[in-house]
Design a protein around this motif. Structure first.
Motif, PDB file in Angstrom:
ATOM      1  N   ASN A   2     -37.932  71.194 -75.187  1.00 48.98           N
ATOM      2  CA  ASN A   2     -37.392  69.953 -74.628  1.00 48.98           C
ATOM      3  C   ASN A   2     -36.058  69.644 -75.285  1.00 48.98           C
ATOM      4  N   LYS A   3     -35.006  69.691 -74.480  1.00 48.64           N
ATOM      5  CA  LYS A   3     -33.671  69.438 -75.030  1.00 48.64           C
ATOM      6  C   LYS A   3     -33.176  68.043 -74.677  1.00 48.64           C
ATOM      7  N   GLN A   4     -34.089  67.198 -74.234  1.00 50.89           N
ATOM      8  CA  GLN A   4     -33.709  65.819 -73.951  1.00 50.89           C
ATOM      9  C   GLN A   4     -33.244  65.168 -75.251  1.00 50.89           C
ATOM     10  N   VAL A   5     -32.152  64.421 -75.179  1.00 54.95           N
ATOM     11  CA  VAL A   5     -31.623  63.723 -76.348  1.00 54.95           C
ATOM     12  C   VAL A   5     -31.954  62.242 -76.213  1.00 54.95           C
ATOM     13  N   ILE A   6     -32.535  61.687 -77.276  1.00 51.07           N
ATOM     14  CA  ILE A   6     -32.879  60.266 -77.303  1.00 51.07           C
ATOM     15  C   ILE A   6     -32.131  59.624 -78.468  1.00 51.07           C
ATOM     16  N   VAL A   7     -31.470  58.511 -78.184  1.00 55.05           N
ATOM     17  CA  VAL A   7     -30.805  57.743 -79.243  1.00 55.05           C
ATOM     18  C   VAL A   7     -31.504  56.394 -79.345  1.00 55.05           C
ATOM     19  N   TYR A   8     -32.166  56.181 -80.485  1.00 49.41           N
ATOM     20  CA  TYR A   8     -32.761  54.863 -80.765  1.00 49.41           C
ATOM     21  C   TYR A   8     -31.641  53.996 -81.293  1.00 49.41           C
ATOM     22  N   SER A   9     -31.449  52.845 -80.652  1.00 52.53           N
ATOM     23  CA  SER A   9     -30.274  52.057 -80.934  1.00 52.53           C
ATOM     24  C   SER A   9     -30.544  50.589 -80.661  1.00 52.53           C
ATOM     25  N   ALA A  10     -29.515  49.758 -80.790  1.00 55.65           N
ATOM     26  CA  ALA A  10     -29.615  48.327 -80.482  1.00 55.65           C
ATOM     27  C   ALA A  10     -28.226  47.806 -80.152  1.00 55.65           C
ATOM     28  N   GLN A  11     -28.195  46.715 -79.414  1.00 53.73           N
ATOM     29  CA  GLN A  11     -26.926  46.066 -79.084  1.00 53.73           C
ATOM     30  C   GLN A  11     -26.200  45.698 -80.376  1.00 53.73           C
ATOM     31  N   VAL A  57     -32.720  62.005 -81.637  1.00 59.19           N
ATOM     32  CA  VAL A  57     -33.773  63.023 -81.594  1.00 59.19           C
ATOM     33  C   VAL A  57     -33.494  63.983 -80.446  1.00 59.19           C
ATOM     34  N   ALA A  58     -33.605  65.287 -80.737  1.00 58.83           N
ATOM     35  CA  ALA A  58     -33.487  66.301 -79.681  1.00 58.83           C
ATOM     36  C   ALA A  58     -34.013  67.624 -80.198  1.00 58.83           C
ATOM     37  N   ALA A  59     -34.740  68.337 -79.359  1.00 61.63           N
ATOM     38  CA  ALA A  59     -35.182  69.700 -79.662  1.00 61.63           C
ATOM     39  C   ALA A  59     -35.839  69.811 -81.036  1.00 61.63           C
ATOM     40  N   GLY A  60     -36.639  68.817 -81.378  1.00 60.66           N
ATOM     41  CA  GLY A  60     -37.349  68.858 -82.650  1.00 60.66           C
ATOM     42  C   GLY A  60     -36.497  68.489 -83.853  1.00 60.66           C
ATOM     43  N   GLN A  61     -35.236  68.153 -83.620  1.00 64.07           N
ATOM     44  CA  GLN A  61     -34.328  67.751 -84.704  1.00 64.07           C
ATOM     45  C   GLN A  61     -34.210  66.234 -84.713  1.00 64.07           C
ATOM     46  N   VAL A  62     -34.070  65.673 -85.911  1.00 59.74           N
ATOM     47  CA  VAL A  62     -33.888  64.222 -86.034  1.00 59.74           C
ATOM     48  C   VAL A  62     -32.698  63.967 -86.943  1.00 59.74           C
ATOM     49  N   VAL A  63     -31.771  63.143 -86.475  1.00 60.04           N
ATOM     50  CA  VAL A  63     -30.607  62.775 -87.286  1.00 60.04           C
ATOM     51  C   VAL A  63     -30.610  61.269 -87.471  1.00 60.04           C
ATOM     52  N   LYS A  64     -30.570  60.836 -88.732  1.00 61.52           N
ATOM     53  CA  LYS A  64     -30.549  59.401 -89.040  1.00 61.52           C
ATOM     54  C   LYS A  64     -29.102  58.973 -89.260  1.00 61.52           C
TER      55      LYS A  64
END
Length: 80
Positions: A2-11, A57-64
């Motif tokens: 799964n290469k979907q990229v998700i960005v957890y974010s806020a206004q 988060v993408a492809a099992g990678q997580v960047v903070k």
């Protein structure tokens, strides 16, 4: 994979905007999950082991945070 990229974010989160801008410049589509509008998204961030945002988060990678070197690695994986 799964290469979907998700960005957890806020206004109003500057680092979040920098992450999204970098992904956009690289032509990477991504889903934004606003932790302030949906408590489930905050729980997902906590499950990843973080309290704050942005978390990408993408492809099992997580960047903070906004970490250009780490984000670039994630982008290369997604582009493969």
């Amino acid at each position: 994979m799964n290469k979907q990229v998700i960005v957890y974010s806020a206004q109003g989160c500057n680092e979040c905007n920098m992450v999204k801008q970098m992904l956009t410049q690289e032509g990477i589509p991504f889903e934004v999950r606003d932790v302030l509008t949906n408590p489930e998204y905050q729980k997902e961030v906590e499950k990843l082991g973080f309290m704050g945002i942005p978390v990408t988060v993408a492809a099992g990678q997580v960047v903070k945070g906004f970490n250009p070197a780490e984000l670039q690695k994630l982008i290369e994986i997604v582009k493969e």
